[in-house]
Design an enzyme around this catalytic site. Structure first.
Site, PDB file in Angstrom:
ATOM      1  N   CYS A  21       0.587  -1.327   0.126  1.00  0.00           N
ATOM      2  CA  CYS A  21      -0.104   0.493   0.412  1.00  0.00           C
ATOM      3  C   CYS A  21       1.402   0.933  -0.019  1.00  0.00           C
ATOM      4  O   CYS A  21       2.192   1.290   0.082  1.00  0.00           O
ATOM      5  CB  CYS A  21      -0.731  -0.057   0.965  1.00  0.00           C
ATOM      6  N   CYS A  24       3.088   1.916   3.346  1.00  0.00           N
ATOM      7  CA  CYS A  24       3.985   0.745   3.302  1.00  0.00           C
ATOM      8  C   CYS A  24       5.103   1.387   2.264  1.00  0.00           C
ATOM      9  O   CYS A  24       6.369   1.014   2.507  1.00  0.00           O
ATOM     10  CB  CYS A  24       4.144  -0.507   3.219  1.00  0.00           C
ATOM     11  N   CYS A  99      -2.604  -4.699   1.361  1.00  0.00           N
ATOM     12  CA  CYS A  99      -1.204  -4.809   1.897  1.00  0.00           C
ATOM     13  C   CYS A  99      -0.212  -6.438   1.938  1.00  0.00           C
ATOM     14  O   CYS A  99      -1.039  -6.631   3.449  1.00  0.00           O
ATOM     15  CB  CYS A  99      -1.047  -3.836   2.272  1.00  0.00           C
ATOM     16  N   CYS A 102       1.530  -4.771   5.459  1.00  0.00           N
ATOM     17  CA  CYS A 102       0.992  -4.636   6.663  1.00  0.00           C
ATOM     18  C   CYS A 102      -0.207  -5.546   7.467  1.00  0.00           C
ATOM     19  O   CYS A 102      -1.119  -5.316   8.006  1.00  0.00           O
ATOM     20  CB  CYS A 102       0.810  -2.995   6.553  1.00  0.00           C
ATOM     21  N   ASP A 317      23.678 -22.457  43.020  1.00  0.00           N
ATOM     22  CA  ASP A 317      22.794 -23.938  42.605  1.00  0.00           C
ATOM     23  C   ASP A 317      22.566 -23.546  44.101  1.00  0.00           C
ATOM     24  O   ASP A 317      22.406 -22.896  45.326  1.00  0.00           O
ATOM     25  CB  ASP A 317      24.435 -24.972  42.988  1.00  0.00           C
TER      26      ASP A 317
END
Length: 502
Positions: A21, A24, A99, A102, A317
């Site tokens: 898109c 993006c 898209c 995204c 330990d």
């Protein structure tokens, strides 16, 4: 006009052809002018496409936007495969679909209708809307198959569009940028839900379960795996360009949280029957209580937190004591309902912890920042630790049999992963250094051994040899079967956290 450059043209075309898109495309072109993302998605796409029309010979050229029937210039590589030129016969593959990067979030969830929905959920918890202290911090991350390039952060763009919306501004009189109030806006996408499983199989060491995480697929785990995997192996499972999704993301519930509070200090452990963390083997708890639980109990109650994450500079330990000035530790308190304490209240909290049990004691308790916690782990293997051990020898000894020990300096030891921890640590040979040692004779079969070593040295294995997995070892040095009966950590030489005056 968008702040795109001539060098971005081939990237723009590639991204549009792949199905990205407009927003993006701007992200992957590293456009940092955030006002560009506040344009409607339709205007954003139109301006991105318009960039392909501008003539490279005139960067200030401002043509009218293209007509609905877009005629774009075709990319033709020169004879040398170099600079791309543009002709006027081809159309760009401007995608009207979802898209591929995204998955529809920056297309369909940045309009005023969805913003209004989020804001109403947020403001519902406040009795006075115009006195709300709000900061929308987006914790969402999407994984984009096939893309491993620098880009403006996805979450930052989503946050910016919502935060700057006229709908949000109409509800608020002002905002505090450093507020600890977080709003998490999440999304799910069933179609690509399994994308991470290949990463988990290939980079299994990056995805380790933790008690406070619902899934191993955290943001940091995925980022670490993507940095580790080779491009060739990545592309063997993820097609490039990505396959076009058939469905959009689905928004999850909006989650309201307070930012974590971080507590640091040092602890002493006086019991030889107390593990640092809950000791669970095959789903069964072996011992009651632990260091972290004894510290966390009063803190969780006072901060009214939902949970915690505990970390420390190494660990001892269950049968080892930690003496001296203690071992540095840090604790993240999750979603605390109270976050502010003065120094007197912190001192009182420390005293509450210390009086709750005689097995541990805490000192230098203080609130720290997330960034400061990293100092505890900095150069961890270069740090040193001091131990004292009670040693048994099968062969009778005298004072003179121990004289050689004090002359040993900077002894390099190769330690194969001990058998006792092989179930939880990878098999490897680690070289550690015994900086110095001294011995105190007790009787013909016992002596005290003091060691100053590189952090991460397995002391028990250095003493008994672990069936030859640690070389050299004390058995070989003394030419006798020896074993360790008791072990104490005398000091952990980490200059953090800062000392707090009593």
């Amino acid at each position: 006009m968008l702040s795109l450059k001539e060098k971005d043209r081939p990237i723009i075309r590639k991204l549009l052809d792949a199905g990205c898109c407009g927003r993006c495309v701007l992200r992957f072109c590293c456009v940092g002018k955030y006002s560009s993302y506040q344009l409607s998605i339709e205007v954003c796409v139109a301006l991105v496409v318009r960039m392909l029309f501008l003539r490279s010979s005139d960067p200030t050229q401002t043509e009218d936007p293209p007509s609905k029937k877009l005629k774009l210039e075709t990319l033709q590589a020169g004879d040398d495969g170099g600079t791309e030129t543009l002709t006027a016969n081809a159309e760009p593959k401007v995608q009207s679909e979802i898209c591929v990067a995204c998955l529809g979030v920056l297309q369909d969830f940045c309009d005023q209708s969805y913003t209004t929905q989020v804001i109403i959920e947020v403001l519902f918890i406040f009795p006075k809307l115009h006195q709300s202290y709000i900061l929308l911090l987006d914790n969402f991350m999407l994984i984009t198959p096939g893309v491993k390039i620098q880009a403006v952060q996805f979450g930052l763009i989503f946050l910016l569009i919502i935060f700057q919306s006229s709908v949000l501004k109409s509800y608020m009189s002002f905002c505090i940028p450093q507020s600890g109030f977080e709003v998490s806006v999440g999304f799910t996408h069933a179609e690509t839900d399994g994308d991470c499983h290949f990463l988990a199989t290939t980079c299994s060491d990056c995805f380790k379960p933790t008690k406070n995480k619902a899934s191993v697929f955290t943001r940091m785990a995925v980022v670490k795996a993507l940095e580790k995997i080779s491009d060739q192996k990545f592309l063997s499972n993820y097609p490039c360009p990505p396959v076009h999704p058939a469905t959009r993301c689905t928004p999850l519930d909006t989650t309201l949280l307070h930012a974590s509070v971080f507590i640091a200090g040092r602890y002493n452990k006086f019991s030889r029957e107390l593990p640092q963390t809950p000791w669970v083997i095959d789903g069964e708890r072996r011992m009651e209580g632990s260091v972290e639980e004894l510290i966390a109990g009063p803190l969780l109650s006072s901060f009214r937190a939902d949970g915690f994450n505990f970390s420390s500079s190494g660990r001892e330990d269950v049968d080892v004591r930690t003496l001296g000035n203690g071992r540095p530790f840090a604790m993240e308190l999750l979603n605390p309902h109270r976050a502010r304490f003065n120094k007197a209240e912190i001192r009182q909290l420390q005293e509450t912890i210390n009086t709750s049990s005689d097995k541990i004691r805490v000192r230098d308790l203080q609130i720290v920042t997330r960034e400061a916690m990293g100092r505890m782990k900095e150069g961890e293997e270069e740090k040193t630790k001091t131990y004292s051990a009670l040693i048994w020898t099968k062969k009778p000894i005298t004072h003179t049999d121990l004289d050689f020990i004090k002359n040993i300096k900077e002894l390099k030891v190769d330690q194969k992963t001990p058998l006792r921890v092989l179930h939880r640590r990878p098999l490897a040979v680690r070289q550690r250094v015994i900086h110095s040692m001294s011995a105190s004779f007790l009787d013909t079969h016992h002596f005290k051994l003091q060691l100053h070593t590189q952090a991460g040295t397995y002391i028990k294995e250095f003493v008994h040899g672990d069936f030859g997995r640690t070389k050299p070892n004390l058995c070989a040095l003394m030419d006798s079967e020896v074993d360790i009966l008791e072990l104490d950590v005398e000091s952990v030489d980490v200059d953090w956290p800062p000392a707090v005056p009593e």
